[in-house]
Design a protein around this motif. Structure first.
Motif, PDB file in Angstrom:
ATOM      1  N   ASN A   1      -4.086   5.714  23.186  1.00 45.45           N
ATOM      2  CA  ASN A   1      -5.137   6.594  23.682  1.00 45.45           C
ATOM      3  C   ASN A   1      -5.798   5.966  24.895  1.00 45.45           C
ATOM      4  O   ASN A   1      -6.539   4.999  24.784  1.00 45.45           O
ATOM      5  N   TYR A   2      -5.573   6.552  26.070  1.00 48.34           N
ATOM      6  CA  TYR A   2      -6.115   6.000  27.312  1.00 48.34           C
ATOM      7  C   TYR A   2      -7.626   6.165  27.394  1.00 48.34           C
ATOM      8  O   TYR A   2      -8.295   5.370  28.043  1.00 48.34           O
ATOM      9  N   ASP A   3      -8.183   7.195  26.747  1.00 49.33           N
ATOM     10  CA  ASP A   3      -9.634   7.374  26.748  1.00 49.33           C
ATOM     11  C   ASP A   3     -10.317   6.264  25.959  1.00 49.33           C
ATOM     12  O   ASP A   3     -11.408   5.827  26.289  1.00 49.33           O
ATOM     13  N   TYR A   4      -9.666   5.831  24.918  1.00 49.98           N
ATOM     14  CA  TYR A   4     -10.222   4.791  24.058  1.00 49.98           C
ATOM     15  C   TYR A   4     -10.069   3.407  24.668  1.00 49.98           C
ATOM     16  O   TYR A   4     -10.962   2.586  24.578  1.00 49.98           O
ATOM     17  N   CYS A   5      -8.931   3.163  25.299  1.00 47.70           N
ATOM     18  CA  CYS A   5      -8.634   1.825  25.798  1.00 47.70           C
ATOM     19  C   CYS A   5      -7.927   1.907  27.148  1.00 47.70           C
ATOM     20  O   CYS A   5      -6.777   2.316  27.228  1.00 47.70           O
ATOM     21  N   GLN A   6      -8.616   1.493  28.198  1.00 47.38           N
ATOM     22  CA  GLN A   6      -8.010   1.553  29.525  1.00 47.38           C
ATOM     23  C   GLN A   6      -6.977   0.465  29.751  1.00 47.38           C
ATOM     24  O   GLN A   6      -6.269   0.491  30.753  1.00 47.38           O
ATOM     25  N   ALA A   7      -6.855  -0.477  28.838  1.00 46.36           N
ATOM     26  CA  ALA A   7      -5.795  -1.480  28.914  1.00 46.36           C
ATOM     27  C   ALA A   7      -4.502  -0.970  28.286  1.00 46.36           C
ATOM     28  O   ALA A   7      -3.481  -1.651  28.311  1.00 46.36           O
ATOM     29  N   ALA A   8      -4.533   0.247  27.747  1.00 47.74           N
ATOM     30  CA  ALA A   8      -3.374   0.805  27.040  1.00 47.74           C
ATOM     31  C   ALA A   8      -2.090   0.786  27.861  1.00 47.74           C
ATOM     32  O   ALA A   8      -1.037   0.409  27.333  1.00 47.74           O
ATOM     33  N   PRO A   9      -2.106   1.171  29.140  1.00 46.98           N
ATOM     34  CA  PRO A   9      -0.844   1.135  29.894  1.00 46.98           C
ATOM     35  C   PRO A   9      -0.225  -0.268  29.937  1.00 46.98           C
ATOM     36  O   PRO A   9       0.987  -0.419  29.804  1.00 46.98           O
ATOM     37  N   VAL A  10      -1.062  -1.269  30.093  1.00 50.61           N
ATOM     38  CA  VAL A  10      -0.565  -2.652  30.140  1.00 50.61           C
ATOM     39  C   VAL A  10       0.021  -3.044  28.790  1.00 50.61           C
ATOM     40  O   VAL A  10       1.078  -3.681  28.721  1.00 50.61           O
ATOM     41  N   LEU A  11      -0.644  -2.649  27.729  1.00 49.33           N
ATOM     42  CA  LEU A  11      -0.128  -2.944  26.391  1.00 49.33           C
ATOM     43  C   LEU A  11       1.207  -2.246  26.163  1.00 49.33           C
ATOM     44  O   LEU A  11       2.110  -2.800  25.530  1.00 49.33           O
ATOM     45  N   GLU A  12       1.347  -1.041  26.697  1.00 51.83           N
ATOM     46  CA  GLU A  12       2.622  -0.327  26.581  1.00 51.83           C
ATOM     47  C   GLU A  12       3.719  -1.065  27.335  1.00 51.83           C
ATOM     48  O   GLU A  12       4.840  -1.202  26.835  1.00 51.83           O
ATOM     49  N   TRP A  13       3.422  -1.536  28.537  1.00 47.54           N
ATOM     50  CA  TRP A  13       4.427  -2.288  29.302  1.00 47.54           C
ATOM     51  C   TRP A  13       4.891  -3.499  28.509  1.00 47.54           C
ATOM     52  O   TRP A  13       6.076  -3.787  28.425  1.00 47.54           O
ATOM     53  N   MET A  14       3.934  -4.202  27.929  1.00 50.22           N
ATOM     54  CA  MET A  14       4.265  -5.436  27.221  1.00 50.22           C
ATOM     55  C   MET A  14       4.987  -5.172  25.903  1.00 50.22           C
ATOM     56  O   MET A  14       5.697  -6.038  25.406  1.00 50.22           O
ATOM     57  N   SER A  15       4.823  -3.982  25.344  1.00 49.97           N
ATOM     58  CA  SER A  15       5.439  -3.699  24.049  1.00 49.97           C
ATOM     59  C   SER A  15       6.864  -3.158  24.158  1.00 49.97           C
ATOM     60  O   SER A  15       7.576  -3.108  23.164  1.00 49.97           O
ATOM     61  N   GLN A  16       7.283  -2.744  25.352  1.00 43.05           N
ATOM     62  CA  GLN A  16       8.648  -2.247  25.529  1.00 43.05           C
ATOM     63  C   GLN A  16       9.617  -3.429  25.541  1.00 43.05           C
ATOM     64  O   GLN A  16       9.404  -4.397  26.275  1.00 43.05           O
ATOM     65  N   LYS A  17      10.669  -3.351  24.785  1.00 45.87           N
ATOM     66  CA  LYS A  17      11.563  -4.490  24.561  1.00 45.87           C
ATOM     67  C   LYS A  17      12.091  -5.124  25.843  1.00 45.87           C
ATOM     68  O   LYS A  17      12.079  -6.335  25.975  1.00 45.87           O
TER      69      LYS A  17
ATOM     70  N   GLU B   1      -0.486 -12.571  36.533  1.00 43.72           N
ATOM     71  CA  GLU B   1      -1.565 -12.660  35.544  1.00 43.72           C
ATOM     72  C   GLU B   1      -1.062 -13.037  34.153  1.00 43.72           C
ATOM     73  O   GLU B   1      -1.758 -13.725  33.415  1.00 43.72           O
ATOM     74  N   ILE B   2       0.111 -12.581  33.774  1.00 45.04           N
ATOM     75  CA  ILE B   2       0.607 -12.916  32.428  1.00 45.04           C
ATOM     76  C   ILE B   2       1.480 -14.169  32.437  1.00 45.04           C
ATOM     77  O   ILE B   2       2.018 -14.543  31.408  1.00 45.04           O
ATOM     78  N   SER B   3       1.576 -14.828  33.556  1.00 43.57           N
ATOM     79  CA  SER B   3       2.399 -16.041  33.639  1.00 43.57           C
ATOM     80  C   SER B   3       1.924 -17.103  32.652  1.00 43.57           C
ATOM     81  O   SER B   3       2.730 -17.873  32.127  1.00 43.57           O
TER      82      SER B   3
ATOM     83  N   ILE C   1       1.714  -4.166  42.462  1.00 43.21           N
ATOM     84  CA  ILE C   1       1.002  -4.218  41.183  1.00 43.21           C
ATOM     85  C   ILE C   1       1.838  -4.935  40.117  1.00 43.21           C
ATOM     86  O   ILE C   1       1.303  -5.643  39.269  1.00 43.21           O
ATOM     87  N   ALA C   2       3.154  -4.785  40.169  1.00 39.17           N
ATOM     88  CA  ALA C   2       4.027  -5.485  39.227  1.00 39.17           C
ATOM     89  C   ALA C   2       3.994  -6.988  39.471  1.00 39.17           C
ATOM     90  O   ALA C   2       3.945  -7.783  38.527  1.00 39.17           O
ATOM     91  N   LYS C   3       4.019  -7.384  40.737  1.00 44.01           N
ATOM     92  CA  LYS C   3       3.934  -8.815  41.068  1.00 44.01           C
ATOM     93  C   LYS C   3       2.608  -9.400  40.590  1.00 44.01           C
ATOM     94  O   LYS C   3       2.563 -10.502  40.038  1.00 44.01           O
ATOM     95  N   ASP C   4       1.540  -8.653  40.791  1.00 47.50           N
ATOM     96  CA  ASP C   4       0.226  -9.096  40.343  1.00 47.50           C
ATOM     97  C   ASP C   4       0.182  -9.195  38.819  1.00 47.50           C
ATOM     98  O   ASP C   4      -0.339 -10.167  38.258  1.00 47.50           O
TER      99      ASP C   4
END
Length: 115
Positions: free
Chosen positions: A6-22, A95-97, A88-91
């Motif tokens: 839910n993007y309304d609930y958590c604006q970090a959701a897109p990043v969490l989705e990226w990290m959760s994809q295998k 950040e997650i390095s 944005i991908a490089k950034d």
């Protein structure tokens, strides 16, 4: 790959989705590690031996839709397509390095704990 959070609930959701994809992080890291600014599909496929062509193509499509990768087609014979990371991908990878480094540092302990 569908959006689940839910993007309304958590604006970090897109990043969490990226990290959760295998394969998303693996593909992004391989593109980043390549010595040139862009990489061809076949070169990328060779660097990730566990992934199928279908899954790699699907992952690249997802990264394109998410604005993390660009695709450039060259009008040559045979046609050539290259992928590169967006700013944005490089950034994001920068950040997650620290998380990646932490995982590498504790890799043996993590694997041992899974048994």
């Amino acid at each position: 790959m569908k959006k689940k959070l839910n993007y309304d609930y958590c604006q970090a959701a897109p990043v969490l989705e990226w990290m959760s994809q295998k394969w998303v992080l693996v593909v992004m890291l391989r593109i980043e590690e390549y010595e040139k600014e862009s990489i061809r599909f076949s070169e990328l496929f060779r660097t990730i031996p566990q992934v199928s062509e279908k899954v790699l193509a699907s992952t690249l499509d997802y990264l394109l839709q998410e604005g993390l990768v660009t695709r450039e087609r060259f009008e040559e014979v045979p046609p050539r397509v290259e992928y590169s990371l967006t700013p944005i991908a490089k950034d994001f990878l920068r950040e997650i390095s620290y998380v990646i480094e932490w995982g590498q540092l504790h890799f043996e302990q993590i694997v041992k704990g899974r048994k």
